[in-house]
Write a protein that holds these residues in place. Structure first.
Motif, short mmCIF file in Angstrom:
data_model
loop_
_atom_site.label_atom_id
_atom_site.label_comp_id
_atom_site.label_asym_id
_atom_site.label_seq_id
_atom_site.Cartn_x
_atom_site.Cartn_y
_atom_site.Cartn_z
N GLU A 239 -19.19 5.23 -0.78
CA GLU A 239 -18.11 4.25 -0.53
C GLU A 239 -16.75 4.91 -0.73
OE1 GLU A 239 -17.89 1.14 0.47
OE2 GLU A 239 -19.96 0.46 0.43
N ALA A 240 -16.65 5.70 -1.80
CA ALA A 240 -15.38 6.38 -2.09
C ALA A 240 -15.05 7.37 -0.97
CB ALA A 240 -15.47 7.11 -3.43
N LEU A 241 -16.04 8.12 -0.53
CA LEU A 241 -15.81 9.12 0.51
C LEU A 241 -15.41 8.48 1.83
CD1 LEU A 241 -15.99 12.17 1.19
CD2 LEU A 241 -18.30 11.75 1.98
N ARG B 208 -19.51 0.33 9.63
CA ARG B 208 -19.14 0.97 8.37
C ARG B 208 -20.35 1.07 7.45
NH1 ARG B 208 -16.78 0.68 3.38
NH2 ARG B 208 -14.80 1.77 3.19
N MET C 52 -22.58 17.71 -8.97
CA MET C 52 -23.95 18.06 -8.59
C MET C 52 -24.50 19.21 -9.41
SD MET C 52 -24.43 16.88 -4.90
CE MET C 52 -23.71 15.30 -4.48
N GLY D 104 -7.46 5.16 -0.57
CA GLY D 104 -8.51 4.69 0.32
C GLY D 104 -9.85 4.58 -0.40
N ALA D 105 -10.15 5.58 -1.22
CA ALA D 105 -11.40 5.55 -1.98
C ALA D 105 -11.40 4.39 -2.98
CB ALA D 105 -11.59 6.88 -2.70
N ARG E 39 0.83 -1.20 0.00
CA ARG E 39 0.00 0.00 0.00
C ARG E 39 0.87 1.26 0.00
NH1 ARG E 39 -3.20 3.61 2.72
NH2 ARG E 39 -5.41 3.45 2.22
N PHE F 10 -15.66 11.55 -8.60
CA PHE F 10 -15.45 11.95 -7.21
C PHE F 10 -14.13 12.71 -7.09
CE2 PHE F 10 -13.84 10.74 -2.96
CZ PHE F 10 -14.87 11.24 -2.19
N ILE G 110 -25.48 12.57 0.37
CA ILE G 110 -25.16 12.87 -1.03
C ILE G 110 -26.43 12.96 -1.87
CG2 ILE G 110 -24.06 11.91 -3.11
CD1 ILE G 110 -21.79 10.91 -1.29
N ALA H 20 -12.79 15.74 -2.49
CA ALA H 20 -14.12 15.22 -2.76
C ALA H 20 -15.05 16.27 -3.35
CB ALA H 20 -14.73 14.67 -1.48
N SER I 3 -11.96 1.04 -1.21
CA SER I 3 -13.36 0.92 -0.80
C SER I 3 -14.25 0.60 -1.99
CB SER I 3 -13.75 2.25 -0.14
OG SER I 3 -15.07 2.20 0.34
N LEU I 4 -14.01 1.26 -3.12
CA LEU I 4 -14.82 1.03 -4.32
C LEU I 4 -14.56 -0.34 -4.94
CD1 LEU I 4 -14.86 4.50 -6.08
CD2 LEU I 4 -16.82 3.22 -5.22
N TRP J 185 -16.70 -2.60 -3.06
CA TRP J 185 -18.09 -2.32 -3.43
C TRP J 185 -18.40 -2.92 -4.80
CZ3 TRP J 185 -19.79 1.46 -7.22
CH2 TRP J 185 -21.17 1.73 -7.18
N THR K 253 -16.83 6.31 -11.45
CA THR K 253 -17.34 6.86 -10.19
C THR K 253 -16.22 7.57 -9.44
OG1 THR K 253 -19.07 5.19 -9.96
CG2 THR K 253 -18.37 6.28 -7.94
N ALA L 227 -6.12 9.73 0.23
CA ALA L 227 -7.56 9.78 0.02
C ALA L 227 -7.94 8.97 -1.23
CB ALA L 227 -8.02 11.23 -0.13
N SER M 204 -8.76 6.27 5.24
CA SER M 204 -7.36 6.32 4.86
C SER M 204 -6.70 7.59 5.41
CB SER M 204 -7.28 6.26 3.33
OG SER M 204 -5.95 6.23 2.90
N GLY N 118 -14.10 5.46 2.30
CA GLY N 118 -12.77 4.87 2.14
C GLY N 118 -11.67 5.92 2.21
N ALA N 119 -11.91 7.05 1.57
CA ALA N 119 -10.93 8.15 1.61
C ALA N 119 -10.78 8.68 3.02
CB ALA N 119 -11.35 9.26 0.66
N ALA O 80 -24.45 5.64 -3.83
CA ALA O 80 -23.83 4.64 -2.95
C ALA O 80 -22.34 4.49 -3.27
CB ALA O 80 -24.55 3.29 -3.10
N GLY O 81 -22.01 4.50 -4.55
CA GLY O 81 -20.60 4.41 -4.96
C GLY O 81 -19.80 5.60 -4.47
N LEU O 82 -20.36 6.79 -4.60
CA LEU O 82 -19.67 7.99 -4.12
C LEU O 82 -19.50 7.96 -2.61
CD1 LEU O 82 -21.54 10.58 -6.37
CD2 LEU O 82 -19.12 9.96 -6.56
N GLY P 15 -27.56 4.03 -7.08
CA GLY P 15 -26.32 3.27 -7.17
C GLY P 15 -25.10 4.16 -7.23
N GLU P 16 -25.21 5.24 -7.99
CA GLU P 16 -24.10 6.18 -8.11
C GLU P 16 -23.83 6.87 -6.77
OE1 GLU P 16 -21.26 8.45 -10.62
OE2 GLU P 16 -22.12 6.46 -10.57
#
Lengths: 224, 224
Positions: B164-166, B130, A204, A168-169, A130, A195, B141, B196, A172-173, A176, A191, A165, B172, B168-169, B160-162, B157-158
């Motif tokens: 997960e990324a947030l 988690r 957004m 880690g993201a 890592r 992000f 989000i 982010a 996690s993805l 997922w 995704t 960051a 970390s 995880g980041a 949820a993916g974002l 779904g998108e």
């Protein structure tokens, strides 16, 4: 010497077969439940031969972690296309990461779940991998900042934080994507680009990041 | 009944003292090296009393994970200020997360390192926490996307993916902030907001995200 070499080749090949089988069993059953009998059977060798070559369940697991950590690191390095712009490099690197983890789901389970869950010795192996990936991503981000500004204002510490960051993201993805029906490697990478590159704010207000126009080739890991 | 209640109160208080001591020892020594003797001594009670109340080292560790998981989740929920805009909510939530993990470094080590490294039973406890946090961030989000567009185009779904990324980041970066000299909770939160919210793309062209103007109060976790 010729005879020795001829005898040694099959050992290297057989070891790889044992590791292939071990990664599959460790990834699917988990470290504790995995049995050496099952690994030997899947590898098509006797159990004593597995012990002769790899010594113990612990050493076999460590060998799996090391091999798969190197394969993942190499896949990401090979995937990044240095001829592209900063976002193109990040995109190709992420595509390589998510493609590799999706195609090698057992190896990813070994690295990200099993190796972390069964003691500090195994966890330390993954930490080393890592750190290498974070250092590589830090370089990418620093180079990207230098590309944009002649005189970069992004400090080394800030670049390291952003790399942490991002990694880690991505981890996690990958989990997922691996556990969510219908999420492809490309979608997971997109995704994360939305992000990380465009940012939630841009996203957004309807300004998502768009992939660079390039031939649609999946990044392929170079053979070690 | 009054007498029973009077006897039960000290037990609840003592249990919390044992858990305080256990979180500190588990976080600093690691699960394997932590000794029940040391935990009892730090808690100021006898070792048999620790076993009487918490049953075993495994159960004591599980109780630590559960208590600290709830404390972290509550700190994040309490930190988010629903009166703010979408980015303000994210900022206050992240500030609460990094402040809590920085102030409770041993608890974070228990949750993010020790609980994952010592068997699937403990790892499952953390996974539950988690998932709750990811679901909460997915809601944030989705709500933020709805604020901006009347007719949101961000799929579930998108989102949820974002999320997960947030998450995880954030995990970390909490590790990084905890092991890197001079990185404050506020800086870690700002790094993640830049990553982010503004996105690397904006950041590199000199358009970082800026915190909303608000009184500079550290978010404080509500007592359970």
């Amino acid at each position: 010497m010729g005879a020795v070499k001829a005898r040694r080749m099959p050992r290297a090949v057989r070891e790889q077969q044992m590791l292939d089988a071990a990664v599959r069993i460790f990834g699917q059953r988990g470290y504790t439940a995995a049995s050496m009998d099952e690994i030997a059977e899947l590898a098509g060798v006797s159990k004593p031969l597995v012990y002769l070559y790899l010594n113990s369940k612990e050493d076999l697991f460590t060998a799996c972690i090391r091999r798969e950590a190197r394969a993942l690191t190499e896949a990401v390095r090979a995937g990044v296309r240095p001829d592209l712009s900063a976002d193109g490099q990040l995109w190709t690197g992420l595509r390589a990461f998510f493609t590799h983890t999706a195609r090698n789901a057992d190896a990813w389970a070994v690295l990200h779940l099993q190796a972390r869950t069964h003691g500090e010795r195994f966890a330390a192996e993954v930490t080393a991998m890592r750190e290498e990936i974070v250092a590589f991503v830090t370089q990418l981000i620093t180079a990207a900042a230098r590309d944009v500004h002649r005189d970069p204002h992004l400090s080394e510490g800030e670049a390291a934080g952003l790399a942490e960051a991002l990694v880690g993201a991505a981890e996690s993805l990958a989990d997922w994507a691996g556990t969510t029906e219908g999420v492809t490697a490309k979608q997971a990478a997109a995704t994360l680009m939305n992000f990380a590159w465009a940012g939630l704010g841009d996203l957004m207000t309807g300004r998502p990041w768009s992939p660079p126009r390039e031939p649609e080739t999946e990044p392929v890991a170079q053979a070690g």
